[in-house]
Design an enzyme around this catalytic site. Structure first.
Site, PDB file in Angstrom:
ATOM      1  N   HIS A 138       6.042  -5.581   7.735  1.00  0.00           N
ATOM      2  CA  HIS A 138       5.590  -6.936   8.306  1.00  0.00           C
ATOM      3  C   HIS A 138       5.796  -8.178   6.940  1.00  0.00           C
ATOM      4  O   HIS A 138       4.707  -8.390   6.425  1.00  0.00           O
ATOM      5  CB  HIS A 138       4.351  -7.430   8.970  1.00  0.00           C
ATOM      6  CG  HIS A 138       3.916  -6.722  10.645  1.00  0.00           C
ATOM      7  ND1 HIS A 138       2.548  -6.621  11.200  1.00  0.00           N
ATOM      8  CD2 HIS A 138       4.800  -7.005  11.516  1.00  0.00           C
ATOM      9  CE1 HIS A 138       2.886  -6.396  12.568  1.00  0.00           C
ATOM     10  NE2 HIS A 138       4.243  -6.477  12.468  1.00  0.00           N
TER      11      HIS A 138
ATOM     12  N   SER B 252      -1.283  -8.358  10.791  1.00  0.00           N
ATOM     13  CA  SER B 252      -2.503  -8.677  10.882  1.00  0.00           C
ATOM     14  C   SER B 252      -3.694  -8.605   9.909  1.00  0.00           C
ATOM     15  O   SER B 252      -4.654  -9.390   9.509  1.00  0.00           O
ATOM     16  CB  SER B 252      -3.070  -7.795  11.993  1.00  0.00           C
ATOM     17  OG  SER B 252      -4.375  -7.614  12.399  1.00  0.00           O
TER      18      SER B 252
ATOM     19  N   THR C 212      -5.474  -0.290  11.981  1.00  0.00           N
ATOM     20  CA  THR C 212      -6.058  -0.190  10.812  1.00  0.00           C
ATOM     21  C   THR C 212      -6.175  -1.055  10.321  1.00  0.00           C
ATOM     22  O   THR C 212      -6.280  -1.075   9.128  1.00  0.00           O
ATOM     23  CB  THR C 212      -4.675   1.127  10.859  1.00  0.00           C
ATOM     24  OG1 THR C 212      -3.901   0.376   9.908  1.00  0.00           O
ATOM     25  CG2 THR C 212      -4.988   2.392  10.957  1.00  0.00           C
TER      26      THR C 212
ATOM     27  N   GLU D 190       1.088  -1.486  16.562  1.00  0.00           N
ATOM     28  CA  GLU D 190       0.387  -0.492  16.591  1.00  0.00           C
ATOM     29  C   GLU D 190      -0.276  -0.405  17.756  1.00  0.00           C
ATOM     30  O   GLU D 190      -0.783   1.131  17.804  1.00  0.00           O
ATOM     31  CB  GLU D 190      -0.865  -0.460  15.055  1.00  0.00           C
ATOM     32  CG  GLU D 190      -1.204   0.661  14.648  1.00  0.00           C
ATOM     33  CD  GLU D 190      -2.249   0.526  13.498  1.00  0.00           C
ATOM     34  OE1 GLU D 190      -3.387   0.731  13.758  1.00  0.00           O
ATOM     35  OE2 GLU D 190      -1.811  -0.667  12.524  1.00  0.00           O
TER      36      GLU D 190
ATOM     37  N   CYS E 195      -8.691   2.931   7.726  1.00  0.00           N
ATOM     38  CA  CYS E 195      -7.762   2.753   6.314  1.00  0.00           C
ATOM     39  C   CYS E 195      -8.629   2.875   4.805  1.00  0.00           C
ATOM     40  O   CYS E 195      -8.282   0.876   4.507  1.00  0.00           O
ATOM     41  CB  CYS E 195      -6.477   1.678   6.832  1.00  0.00           C
ATOM     42  SG  CYS E 195      -4.886   1.909   5.471  1.00  0.00           S
TER      43      CYS E 195
ATOM     44  N   CYS F 269       0.586  -1.350   0.149  1.00  0.00           N
ATOM     45  CA  CYS F 269       0.166   0.350  -0.154  1.00  0.00           C
ATOM     46  C   CYS F 269       1.135   1.773  -0.541  1.00  0.00           C
ATOM     47  O   CYS F 269       2.112   1.159   0.161  1.00  0.00           O
ATOM     48  CB  CYS F 269      -0.505  -0.310   1.271  1.00  0.00           C
ATOM     49  SG  CYS F 269      -0.170   0.184   2.791  1.00  0.00           S
TER      50      CYS F 269
END
Length: 397
Positions: free
Chosen positions: A96, A318, A250, A187, A288, A66
């Site tokens: 990650h 995640s 997010t 996060e 997000c 992204c």
């Protein structure tokens, strides 16, 4: 601690960097050669489909890196270019993805060591460079780095920062932040550090438990045992759930975050009445866009006739795990892998189950003609996807 004032002070410091160092062109070429793929672009250009022999590959129409992840990696590369001889540390994995993190280590970028579950910042010295990853860092970590006189490079995704701003609004109006996320995810740890009072709920079942407590009361000791590691210090469910605001990690499932928000809204309406709802409940959209796009594309893909699904991403990612959940909910044989190295030459695959267990499955690719759906998490480079596609083709030759 006035976290908003601290962040403002940090951002005005000459040691704080958030916009790169002017090496965009050089870094762009490096990122393209190391992480992008002509094969994946070919599949995109061909309507996200590629057929070879008995295998048809169907790619999700939104997958992989992204904007926030790409920005974080680019800034980390720029930091190494700009500080060629200085010691550089990252407070956590930049993203990650094992291949990206390994590449940074090869570039002599160090990761803060973790000893007995606690980060050891003693390795960081005055004048060192510290990179805050895409997931962000806690206020306490930022404060520590500032006190050590480090040059701080902040690659925090703007979507994560948006959640922090929401939590600040909750705190200003004395609302407890209900954070939909994983309490031990970096996060969520960062987000909760901006809150005064907070409670982290993992899923709808935990949210329903909390809402039932709000409406009917319950066993306080049981509540605190259930959320002992997922709430702020001194949390009291009998008083701290009178005013709540919704926030989220997010990378959680958009649909579940929305359901949890609506559940708390209905609960506070039942408890306090519609006329005073705004005095007890507040919610802002902090989902997000990139996470949502990848989930929407996955929902679209699983409606097709697929023989199996391969979900590619870090095992601690995640957003990748949630993509895997979608495939499983649609009863499609699905395999979550972090790289093509998990695929053996004898039609064996090593993959992660939703439980977190890593298992090996034999004869995972059926004989005859097959259609394989493929998607990847927001931290997965196109090159990793290409490696997986090529390995599947090779196995079915």
């Amino acid at each position: 601690m006035d976290t908003k004032a601290f962040k403002r002070s940090l951002q005005h410091s000459e040691n704080y960097h958030r916009k790169g160092f002017g090496h965009e062109a050089e870094v762009s070429g490096m990122l393209q050669s190391e992480y992008q793929s002509n094969l994946v672009q070919q599949i995109r250009d061909n309507g996200y489909t590629l057929q070879q022999g008995d295998v048809t590959i169907r790619l999700a129409e939104a997958f992989g890196f992204c904007w926030g992840v790409e920005r974080a990696v680019a800034m980390a590369y720029e930091t190494r270019q700009h500080f060629p001889t200085q010691r550089i540390w990252i407070t956590n994995e930049i993203i990650h993805n094992p291949s990206v993190n390994q590449r940074l280590q090869e570039m002599q970028v160090g990761f803060i060591p973790v000893i007995a579950g606690v980060k050891d910042f003693s390795v960081v010295e005055s004048g060192d460079v510290a990179i805050l990853p895409a997931f962000g860092a806690s206020v306490q970590e930022m404060q520590l780095l500032q006190e050590k006189n480090c040059k701080i490079v902040d690659t925090t995704c703007p979507w994560v920062a948006k959640v922090w701003n929401t939590v600040e609004k909750h705190k200003k109006s004395e609302y407890t932040s209900i954070i939909h996320g994983k309490y031990n995810h970096e996060e969520t740890i960062a987000t909760s550090s901006f809150a005064n009072k907070y409670l982290v709920v993992l899923n709808m079942a935990q949210a329903e438990y909390v809402c039932n407590y709000i409406l009917n009361g319950g066993n306080r000791d049981e509540f605190m045992a259930k959320f002992s590691r997922a709430c702020s210090a001194g949390f009291n469910p009998d008083t701290d759930l009178e005013k709540v605001g919704i926030a989220n990690q997010t990378t959680m499932l958009k649909s579940e975050t929305e359901q949890i928000g609506k559940l708390f809204e209905r609960t506070m309406m039942r408890k306090y009445g519609p006329d005073t709802l705004n005095q007890h409940f507040i919610s802002f959209n902090t989902i997000c866009d990139a996470t949502q796009e990848r989930q929407d594309a996955m929902f679209q893909l699983v409606e097709e006739k697929l023989d199996l699904m391969v979900v590619i991403g870090g095992f601690n990612s995640s957003n990748t795990t949630h993509l895997q959940e979608i495939a499983i909910e649609h009863q499609i044989p699905s395999y979550h892998i972090d790289s093509a190295n998990r695929i053996g030459t004898a039609n064996q695959i090593e993959h992660r189950l939703l439980s977190g267990e890593i298992v090996a499955t034999e004869n995972w690719l059926p004989s005859g003609k097959i259609t394989v759906g493929i998607t990847s998490g927001a931290s997965t480079p196109d090159k990793v996807v290409a490696d997986v596609v090529e390995k599947i083709f090779a196995l079915k030759m």
